[in-house]
Each structure stands twice: as structure tokens, then as C-alpha cells.
Design a protein around this motif. Structure first.
Motif, PDB file in Angstrom:
ATOM      1  N   ASP A 324      21.317  30.239  46.780  1.00 21.28           N
ATOM      2  CA  ASP A 324      21.253  30.974  48.038  1.00 21.28           C
ATOM      3  C   ASP A 324      20.380  30.140  48.971  1.00 21.28           C
ATOM      4  O   ASP A 324      19.159  30.234  48.961  1.00 21.28           O
ATOM      5  CB  ASP A 324      20.653  32.361  47.808  1.00 21.28           C
ATOM      6  N   HIS A 325      21.030  29.266  49.772  1.00 17.69           N
ATOM      7  CA  HIS A 325      20.268  28.315  50.586  1.00 17.69           C
ATOM      8  C   HIS A 325      19.421  29.021  51.636  1.00 17.69           C
ATOM      9  O   HIS A 325      18.341  28.556  51.984  1.00 17.69           O
ATOM     10  CB  HIS A 325      21.221  27.331  51.265  1.00 17.69           C
ATOM     11  N   SER A 326      19.897  30.150  52.168  1.00 11.73           N
ATOM     12  CA  SER A 326      19.147  30.839  53.215  1.00 11.73           C
ATOM     13  C   SER A 326      17.854  31.434  52.686  1.00 11.73           C
ATOM     14  O   SER A 326      16.903  31.622  53.427  1.00 11.73           O
ATOM     15  CB  SER A 326      20.010  31.944  53.840  1.00 11.73           C
ATOM     16  N   ALA A 565      12.611  39.818  50.514  1.00 16.61           N
ATOM     17  CA  ALA A 565      11.779  40.711  49.717  1.00 16.61           C
ATOM     18  C   ALA A 565      11.886  40.315  48.255  1.00 16.61           C
ATOM     19  O   ALA A 565      12.898  39.790  47.806  1.00 16.61           O
ATOM     20  CB  ALA A 565      12.224  42.155  49.903  1.00 16.61           C
ATOM     21  N   ALA A 566      10.822  40.574  47.503  1.00 16.40           N
ATOM     22  CA  ALA A 566      10.798  40.264  46.071  1.00 16.40           C
ATOM     23  C   ALA A 566      10.034  41.364  45.357  1.00 16.40           C
ATOM     24  O   ALA A 566       8.933  41.739  45.782  1.00 16.40           O
ATOM     25  CB  ALA A 566      10.151  38.902  45.814  1.00 16.40           C
ATOM     26  N   ASP A 567      10.614  41.878  44.291  1.00 16.08           N
ATOM     27  CA  ASP A 567      10.003  42.979  43.536  1.00 16.08           C
ATOM     28  C   ASP A 567       9.614  42.510  42.145  1.00 16.08           C
ATOM     29  O   ASP A 567      10.369  41.781  41.488  1.00 16.08           O
ATOM     30  CB  ASP A 567      10.974  44.155  43.408  1.00 16.08           C
ATOM     31  N   THR A 568       8.437  42.947  41.691  1.00 17.15           N
ATOM     32  CA  THR A 568       8.058  42.715  40.301  1.00 17.15           C
ATOM     33  C   THR A 568       8.643  43.825  39.438  1.00 17.15           C
ATOM     34  O   THR A 568       9.033  44.886  39.928  1.00 17.15           O
ATOM     35  CB  THR A 568       6.535  42.698  40.146  1.00 17.15           C
ATOM     36  N   ALA A 583       7.717  31.455  41.113  1.00 15.24           N
ATOM     37  CA  ALA A 583       8.306  30.244  40.536  1.00 15.24           C
ATOM     38  C   ALA A 583       9.773  30.448  40.204  1.00 15.24           C
ATOM     39  O   ALA A 583      10.607  29.579  40.458  1.00 15.24           O
ATOM     40  CB  ALA A 583       7.541  29.837  39.282  1.00 15.24           C
ATOM     41  N   ILE A 584      10.098  31.582  39.613  1.00 19.80           N
ATOM     42  CA  ILE A 584      11.477  31.871  39.197  1.00 19.80           C
ATOM     43  C   ILE A 584      11.830  33.274  39.658  1.00 19.80           C
ATOM     44  O   ILE A 584      11.072  34.230  39.446  1.00 19.80           O
ATOM     45  CB  ILE A 584      11.647  31.756  37.669  1.00 19.80           C
ATOM     46  N   ALA A 585      12.978  33.391  40.311  1.00 18.52           N
ATOM     47  CA  ALA A 585      13.460  34.698  40.761  1.00 18.52           C
ATOM     48  C   ALA A 585      14.969  34.639  40.841  1.00 18.52           C
ATOM     49  O   ALA A 585      15.567  33.573  40.974  1.00 18.52           O
ATOM     50  CB  ALA A 585      12.862  35.068  42.117  1.00 18.52           C
ATOM     51  N   ASP A 586      15.570  35.792  40.727  1.00 15.00           N
ATOM     52  CA  ASP A 586      16.999  35.876  40.987  1.00 15.00           C
ATOM     53  C   ASP A 586      17.231  37.066  41.905  1.00 15.00           C
ATOM     54  O   ASP A 586      16.333  37.855  42.160  1.00 15.00           O
ATOM     55  CB  ASP A 586      17.819  35.991  39.696  1.00 15.00           C
ATOM     56  N   ARG A 587      18.442  37.146  42.412  1.00 15.69           N
ATOM     57  CA  ARG A 587      18.772  38.226  43.342  1.00 15.69           C
ATOM     58  C   ARG A 587      20.042  38.899  42.852  1.00 15.69           C
ATOM     59  O   ARG A 587      21.131  38.341  42.976  1.00 15.69           O
ATOM     60  CB  ARG A 587      18.965  37.686  44.759  1.00 15.69           C
ATOM     61  N   ALA A 594      14.873  40.152  45.828  1.00 14.74           N
ATOM     62  CA  ALA A 594      14.908  39.306  44.639  1.00 14.74           C
ATOM     63  C   ALA A 594      14.069  39.948  43.536  1.00 14.74           C
ATOM     64  O   ALA A 594      13.191  40.772  43.804  1.00 14.74           O
ATOM     65  CB  ALA A 594      14.374  37.917  44.971  1.00 14.74           C
ATOM     66  N   ARG A 595      14.344  39.568  42.296  1.00 15.77           N
ATOM     67  CA  ARG A 595      13.550  40.023  41.162  1.00 15.77           C
ATOM     68  C   ARG A 595      12.660  38.882  40.690  1.00 15.77           C
ATOM     69  O   ARG A 595      13.141  37.785  40.401  1.00 15.77           O
ATOM     70  CB  ARG A 595      14.453  40.475  40.008  1.00 15.77           C
TER      71      ARG A 595
END
Length: 862
Positions: A324-326, A565-568, A583-587, A594-595
Motif C-alpha cells: 500500500d504505497h499511499s 490509523a493503527a490499532d494495537t 515496525a510491522i503492520a498490516d491492514r 492498520a493492525r
């Protein structure tokens, strides 16, 4: 010499292959898995075993490099070739993977990963001393393999025409490879085919009995894994021999292994993937005393031979890279495997005897599947590829011989990242810093973090942290990088051993780095290193904008500098932190956030230090709609930001005129010109007249809808717009006067406005009646008695439109509508007269209205 090589099917194709390479220098070998293309062919090309029909080794040894796409395949191929020679690995056959090398002065055949091959080509473009390079499993279309082949073809064309290049494929789709190896405008390279010993394979369609959700990101429906485990048990009951089960990743392999735990008294359940311990890998690739179930990723599709397999269980899923380049997120996703992949997997059941493949989906689903896997170059993060190309002297990959050209968008995104890292200059040429980053063998982001982080936290600390990021830790270790670091340092698992090997390798690239540990605290070191690698993923807790802070252990929502946005996860140790570096996330598909899979805690000062290009101190003037209101207003403030994260805000008393003007125009666009400006009846009427003339006559009469007026705001709203500061100033603009600025004064057409679209029409009674231009056709609404004697309705716009007449009763109610008065007086008036004369007896109702006197008055009483 081990006589086992005599039984390998590829042996019969070797003489033709040698002739093709000697004649053309390039060739394509198409041979199914298990034929010996990976093991026998390199030994023959090196002169270590005799060719078919000969009894002894011939000629002096020739150095051969064999490139494999995976480390597991590298080790397995080297072990198999050494076994054929009855030697230990490291003698005449050796291998090299990142962080590990077993080779010596006698080594003639060396097996390497394609990544290692790329690094050698960058250091020594001529590959001095190497006579032949074999690119194995080229059909898998890994990006490193495509890149290595492009470099090798460049070397042959410019430096080493004697260098032989062989592409080995497990499929027969070889035309494109032959054309590429033959060169532009040349005869395609020879294709040598070897028939494998393929026994018949029975296909058993075994779809789940209940619906299964499609995969999302890395998530696979547990119901499918339950079904796969049940199908493995079925295969053990119904067929003899070992079972090879294909699953998308190590996580799914582990879960299915747990479901099969009850079989371990009678069956060995082995997990075959890149992180598996070497003893497990050895057991999976060797015949066992008991029946085995080998749970494998795609590594066993073609790169490796698993002996004893009579049944294959195929879950039908595979993992592919997505970027996801954006948002700056690169990850793996689970997808439906291609038809070609399904054929490869099924073929493993028929290697040694007739076999069976159990496909865990319905047959009709194949109609929706892709024919071939998507080449990695078409969907992966291309930052490493772009740096490799720049270091090779081909910025933007220009001039490289590739089967598929990289997508422009992905290459542009890669160049932006490399420019920000200082790895390439404005023209895309590699810099000295870029060369140093590339030599680390890491992704350029991690290479930058290693080199820059070493000067801030010390060489060993930087190497240890970057090693954690380059070899993704097991998910079981959690999402807090600091905790993962402690576990790896104290652990004795296969992952910990690989991590220590990688640390030692990385230290070799930063021996001269400084040790200025005073620049950042040890606690913040992880956040600094991650922030250096992924500055756009520095994130601040959303709750930190108010008084509340996230509770430790709760799910927390963060905003990354990229704006995502990123959620734990619930229970995360990170959730109490105000700042983290992800460092590492996916969506997940369809999710706005993102997670977070792995992150490190840091503070604001460290965050600023990691990402100076993202820091801005700016005046922000925009049109904002306060919460609970529908009316927008100009909001002016000074904002300090780290990307999308606002650090501080202060009201701005005197915003720059250009910013203020842009905010007012934003308001006109948001709330529309019609709603935000004030439109008295006179202004509305003028606007409607102009719209009528533009619709009928076109130019030079202006278009006056909201979008057109907004586009020409600088023409008709000046000078009022320049003086405006807030909503109220816009509302006070005299729109009637402003609209006249759009009239076509040049050329004199504006002087004909009242002639072409008169505001009022004088009727026979002498009244001046306003024309209504609000509808598609202009309307004149007038009482019937005022039109007596008028035999035709006026024509507007140079006679192109006839005025529509709304004939009204004495009370002003519609009685008739016409554009043809003569016809109405002749045919329609009598019915209207009969209907209205009784209700309005004091008004004149002559029998012949064309000869009657028009009037606005009543009849005189008698």
C-alpha cells in the motif's frame, strides 16, 4: 560416486543441454520436480559426474553457481549434491545464504540464494572464475531472480560473453524465457525438455461441508483449517504412504499441527517452512521409518523433493506480497492459489508411484482462479529492486532485460523512499551512501537504520535491533520490540540462533560506526531504530490530544505520521505508550486502520530526531465546520506537525492573505456559492437571465452555475474577496453588482442584455411584467385581460425562444398556458371565458379578445 544419479530422469537431456550451452551460451531447461534438474545438472556442468553414456568424469572442473529462491532450498540442494558425491557439504559442493557459508578452496558447485547472487554481482560484475550460472525455479517469478537474470544478461552482453546462463523451470511455459535469453531481435535461446517420471494422480474434490469465509490479509478462517486437518486424517485412512499438506504460512502450519497432535503415536507430523529447525527440515526431506504428515508452505511445490509422498492435501491458498504505497505498508496477503500452483502441488503425489490429491475446495471454484501466479515485480515493494538497479548503473531499471516492466507507480514510490534515505540523487543515480546501504544486504530502510542507528545507540545495539526487524520474530513473542529483544537475547530457539548469526553479520558492516550512546537512552533505542527505518510509521496515541491517556493493556488507537490509523491488539503491552514506532503492520481488507504486529516505544524528542523531513512548522488556514454546526468558518492557526501528527497548535491572528483567500474559496466550494453568498431577488434574477442566454446562445454569455462561478471567483468577486476575512464578509458581498462583472463588455454584447433577455416585458395594458427565467423556458405570468389585442407572444434571444405565457385569472390563478396566443384566442379562450366569467362578473370577458381593449381595471358598475 553414488550410483543414485544414474536413475534421475534429467540424465538423458544432459548431452543436449551441454551442446546448447556450448553453442549459444544460454539455454532454458524445462524439467518437472524430482527429475534431478536442481542436483544432477549442476554437477554435470561442473564436470563432477560423467555425462550420459560415459563412464568417468571428463575435463577439469568448471565453477558453477546455482541460485535458489529460498534458503531452505539452498541447503537441501547442497546436501543432496554432496550426498551424490559421497562427500560432506563444504567440499566440492558448498552453499552460501545470508549469514551462513559452507564452502572451501575445493568448492566447485556453490548453491546460493538469489539475494546472495545479487550481492556478488554488485561487488564483482564479471563473476570472475565462474563459468556457469544456473537460475533454478525461475518459473516462480521471484523479484530477486528476475533481477539477477537481467544483470547476468547485461554482463554477457558487455563483459563476459563466455559466461553461460541456464534458466531451469519446473513448468513447460518457457517461450518468454527463451526470447529473453536470446536477446532483443535475436533467435530465442534453445529450450531443452526433460520428461519426468510422473505417475497418475487421482483428483479428489473435498470442499468443506459448511461455508468458509474468504481470507482477509493474513487471516484464514479456522473452519478451513479444521477441514484441512480432517482431510489429512481422511488421506491417512484411504491411502498408503506419506501425506504432504500445503498451507499458506507457518502460522497455519502450527495450528493444523496442533489439531493433528492425536496422531503422533503412529504418525510423525513435521512442519516444513523457512523457520523450521534444521533437524525437522532433514526429517522432512528424508525417508522415515514411520508414516509422515509433512505440513509445508509453498517451498515444497517445486524447490524441494519430499520422498515417500503418495497423497497431497491442498488447502488452495497461497501468500503473496502486497504494498500500500499511499500508507507505506508492505505485507503478505493470503490469496486463492493459481491453477498452475495447484498443478505443481498435485504433481508431488505422483513422483514415485500413483497418488492422490485432495483439493479442499469445490471444482467449480477453479473457473474463478488465475491461470498463473502474479509475478512479484507487479505487486511487491520495489524499493530494494530500485536500489539494486541504481547501484548497477540502471536508474529506474532503464535498459534492463525483464520479462515484465515494473509498474510506474511502484517505481515512483520506491524512488521517493530512496531519495529520502539519501540513497539516490535527484536524477535517481546511486550515491555513496546508497552503495553502503545496499551492501548490508538489507531492505534499504533497514540498511539506513543500521548505519545511522549505530552512531546513536552503538554498533551492537543497532545490529541486534535491526536483526529483529530483518528476520521477523515469531508472533508468540508479542508485539513489543523491547520484550522481543530480551526474549531473543536470552533464548535458545532456532529463531534466537538465526538472530545471533544475523547480528554477527551486520556487525561486519558497521565496525567503524561510532558509539555515541549519549544521544538516546537505552530504553528508547528500539523506537529510534524503528523510527529511522520507518519514519512515516511513527505514531501517537489519539487520546493524547486530550487529557486522557491510553490505559496499559487496552486496545489503543494511534495515528501514524503517514496519516493512517493503527490499532494495537487487546492486551498489548504497547497500549499505555503515548508514542510508538511501528515496525510491522498490516491492514485488513475493508478496515480503516492498520493492525500493529510489532512496534517499539519512543518519546516525542526521539520521534522528531528520526524524521526531520516530516517535521513542519506552518500557518494553516482552512474552512472548518465546528462540531454540532452546519455553518463553516475560517480557522487560522500555527501548527507544528510530524507528518499527519499535530504536535502543537496556536491561534493565528494575522494569516497570510494567500492562505486566507484559499480558505474562503474552500468555503465557497464546500458550502456552494448559492448557499454561502447572499442572493437577493435582483441578483437571482440576473443570474437566471445569464444562465438562459448561456444555455441558448453560448459564448460570450457566461456560465453561472456554482462550479463555474467558483472557477471565476477572481473575476467577479474582486475586490470584495481580497478584503474578506470571515464568513460574514462573504455574506455581505453585493452579488448583483458582482455578477455584472461577468457580462461580456468586450465587443459590446453586454449592452444587448435587456434586448435578448429582458428583465420585464411591457404588455398591451401598459404593465411591465417581470419575466421568470428560473425554468428551462422563460415564463411571463399575466392576467388575461391585460393581453387583449395581443396576437403573438414575444420572442427572446434573437428570436430563438418564444416566451411562454401563463394566463392568469383575475385572482392571479393559472387559467391557461401557451406560447401561441393566436391559437389560444381562437381555440382555447372560449372555454376559459365560459369557466371564469360567472366567477368574475366585474371583469371584462369580450367575445373577441383580439379586438378588445386591454385593461387592468374592473368594469364600471351600472
Amino acid at each position: 560416486m553414488n550410483p543414485a544419479w544414474l536413475d534421475l530422469p534429467v540424465r538423458g537431456a544432459v548431452p543436449e543441454l551441454r551442446r546448447a550451452l556450448d553453442r549459444r551460451g544460454t539455454a532454458v531447461l524445462a524439467a518437472p520436480p524430482g527429475t534431478g534438474k536442481t542436483t544432477l545438472v549442476p554437477l554435470v556442468l561442473a564436470g563432477l559426474v560423467p555425462e550420459a553414456g560415459l563412464d568417468a568424469e571428463t575435463g577439469s572442473p568448471r565453477r558453477v553457481l546455482v541460485a535458489e529462491p529460498r534458503r531452505l532450498a539452498v541447503r537441501a540442494a547442497a546436501r543432496r549434491m554432496a550426498w551424490l558425491l559421497r562427500e560432506p557439504v563444504g567440499e566440492r559442493v558448498g552453499f552460501t545464504v545470508r549469514g551462513e557459508r559452507k564452502a572451501g578452496p575445493r568448492t566447485v558447485v556453490e548453491v546460493v540464494t538469489t539475494g546472495v547472487l545479487l550481492q556478488r554481482l554488485q561487488r564483482d560484475q564479471e563473476l570472475a572464475g565462474v563459468e556457469t550460472v544456473v537460475l533454478d525455479e525461475c518459473h516462480e517469478r521471484h523479484l530477486d531472480a528476475d533481477t539477477a537474470l537481467a544483470f547476468l544478461l547485461d554482463v554477457r552482453a558487455t563483459l563476459r560473453p563466455d559466461l553461460q546462463v541456464l534458466c531451469a523451470s519446473a513448468t513447460s511455459d518457457t517461450d518468454a524465457w527463451a526470447r529473453l535469453l536470446g536477446g532483443a531481435g535475436q533467435i530465442p535461446a534453445p529450450v531443452v525438455e526433460s520428461e519426468g517420471i510422473q505417475h497418475p494422480v487421482e483428483v479428489v474434490w473435498s470442499p468443506p461441508s459448511r461455508p468458509v469465509r474468504a481470507p482477509e490479509g493474513l487471516r484464514v478462517d479456522p473452519a478451513l483449517l479444521d477441514h484441512v486437518a480432517a482431510t489429512v486424517r481422511r488421506a491417512l485412512r484411504e491411502r498408503e504412504g506419506d501425506v504432504l499438506c500445503f498451507l499458506p504460512g507457518a502460522g497455519e502450519i502450527g495450528r493444523v499441527a496442533e489439531m493433528l497432535a492425536g496422531l503422533r503415536d503412529s504418525v510423525d507430523v513435521l512442519q516444513l517452512h523457512g523457520r523450521a529447525e534444521s533437524a525437522v527440515q532433514e526429517a522432512a526431506l528424508s525417508s522415515g521409518a514411520r508414516r509422515r504428515v509433512v505440513l509445508s508452505t509453498s517451498v515444497a511445490e517445486s524447490s524441494l523433493t519430499v520422498p515417500g509422498v503418495r497423497s497431497v492435501v491442498d488447502c488452495g491458498l497461497a501468500r503473496e506480497p502486497r504494498t500500500d504505497h499511499s500508507r507505506g505498508l508492505a505485507t503478505l496477503v493470503t490469496v486463492r492459489a493459481s491453477l498452475a500452483t495447484g498443478r505443481q502441488r498435485a504433481g508431488r503425489a505422483g513422483r514415485e508411484a500413483p497418488g492422490t490429491v485432495y483439493r479442499c475446495w469445490a471444482q467449480f471454484e477453479d473457473a474463478r482462479a488465475r491461470a498463473m501466479p502474479t509475478p512479484e515485480i507487479m505487486q511487491a515493494d520495489l524499493t530494494s529492486f530500485a536500489l539494486q538497479a541504481a547501484c548497477w548503473g540502471s536508474p529506474g531499471a532503464r535498459g534492463l532485460a525483464l520479462l515484465d516492466l515494473p509498474p510506474d507507480g511502484a517505481m515512483a514510490a520506491a524512488r521517493d523512499v530512496l531519495t529520502a534515505l539519501g540513497a539516490v540523487d535527484a536524477e535517481g543515480r546511486v550515491t555513496k551512501r546508497g552503495v553502503s546501504i545496499n551492501r548490508t544486504g538489507l531492505h534499504p530502510r533497514l540498511g539506513r537504520a543500521l548505519l545511522d542507528g549505530a552512531a546513536l545507540v552503538g554498533a551492537r545495539q543497532a545490529a541486534e535491533l535491526v536483526a529483529l526487524l530483518s528476520e521477523e520474530p515469531p508472533r508468540a513473542l508479542g508485539d513489543d520490540l523491547a520484550a522481543v529483544h530480551r526474549a531473543a537475547a536470552a533464548g535458545h530457539s532456532i529463531y534466537a540462533a538465526h538472530w545471533r548469526d544475523e547480528v554477527r553479520r551486520l556487525l561486519g558492516h558497521i565496525e567503524s560506526a561510532g558509539n555515541d550512546r549519549s544521544a538516546v537512552s537505552r530504553a528508547a533505542a528500539g523506537g529510534l531504530v524503528v523510527g529511522l527505518a520507518f519514519p512515516e510509521r511513527i505514531a501517537r496515541a489519539r487520546a493524547s490530544t486530550g487529557s486522557a491517556k491510553p490505559e496499559p493493556g487496552a486496545r489503543a488507537s494511534y495515528l501514524m505520521a503517514s496519516g493512517t490509523a493503527a490499532d494495537t491488539a487487546p492486551g498489548s503491552a504497547l497500549s499505555g505508550a503515548e508514542w510508538i514506532a511501528v515496525a510491522i503492520a498490516d491492514r485488513p481488507a475493508g478496515s480503516p486502520a492498520a493492525r500493529v504486529q510489532l512496534a517499539a516505544v519512543l518519546d516525542e524528542a526521539t520521534a522528531r530526531r528520526c524524521a526531520p523531513p516530516l517535521f513542519t512548522d506552518r500557518e494553516e488556514v482552512r474552512w472548518a465546520v465546528p462540531a454540532g454546526s452546519r455553518r463553516g468558518e475560517v480557522a487560522a492557526r500555527r501548527v507544528q506537525s510530524l507528518g499527519a501528527i499535530e504536535l502543537t497548535t496556536k491561534p493565528l491572528a494575522a494569516p497570510a492573505p494567500a492562505l486566507l483567500r484559499a480558505a474562503l474559496l474552500e468555503g465557497l466550494a464546500t458550502e456552494t456559492v448559492s448557499e454561502l453568498l447572499t442572493w437577493p431577488a435582483e441578483a437571482t434574477a440576473l443570474r437566471q437571465r445569464l444562465a438562459f442566454l448561456h444555455r441558448v446562445l453560448g459564448q460570450p454569455w457566461p456560465q453561472v452555475d456554482d462550479q463555474a462561478l467558483l472557477a471565476r471567483a477572481d473575476q467577479w468577486l474582486e475586490p470584495e474577496l481580497s478584503r474578506a476575512r470571515r464568513r460574514a464578509d462573504l455574506e455581505r458581498i453585493p452579488t448583483t453588482t458582482a455578477l455584472t462583472r461577468l457580462l461580456p463588455w468586450t465587443g459590446g454584447a453586454a449592452g444587448r442584455l435587456d434586448e435578448l433577455a429582458p428583465e420585464r416585458i411591457t404588455v398591451p395594458s401598459g404593465s411591465r411584467i417581470r419575466v421568470d427565467y428560473s425554468a428551462d423556458r422563460p415564463v411571463l405570468a399575466v392576467k388575461i385581460q391585460e393581453l387583449f389585442g395581443w396576437d403573438a407572444a414575444p420572442q427572446l434571444a434573437d428570436g430563438r425562444v418564444t416566451l411562454t405565457i401563463h394566463l392568469l385569472s383575475p385572482a392571479g390563478r393559472p387559467a391557461a398556458i401557451t406560447s401561441d396566443l393566436a391559437s389560444f384566442w381562437r381555440d382555447g379562450y372560449r372555454a376559459v371565458r365560459a369557466d371564469l366569467r360567472g366567477r368574475y362578473p366585474r371583469h371584462p370577458w369580450p367575445e373577441d379578445p383580439t379586438a378588445a381593449q386591454p385593461t387592468r381595471r374592473l368594469n364600471h358598475r351600472k
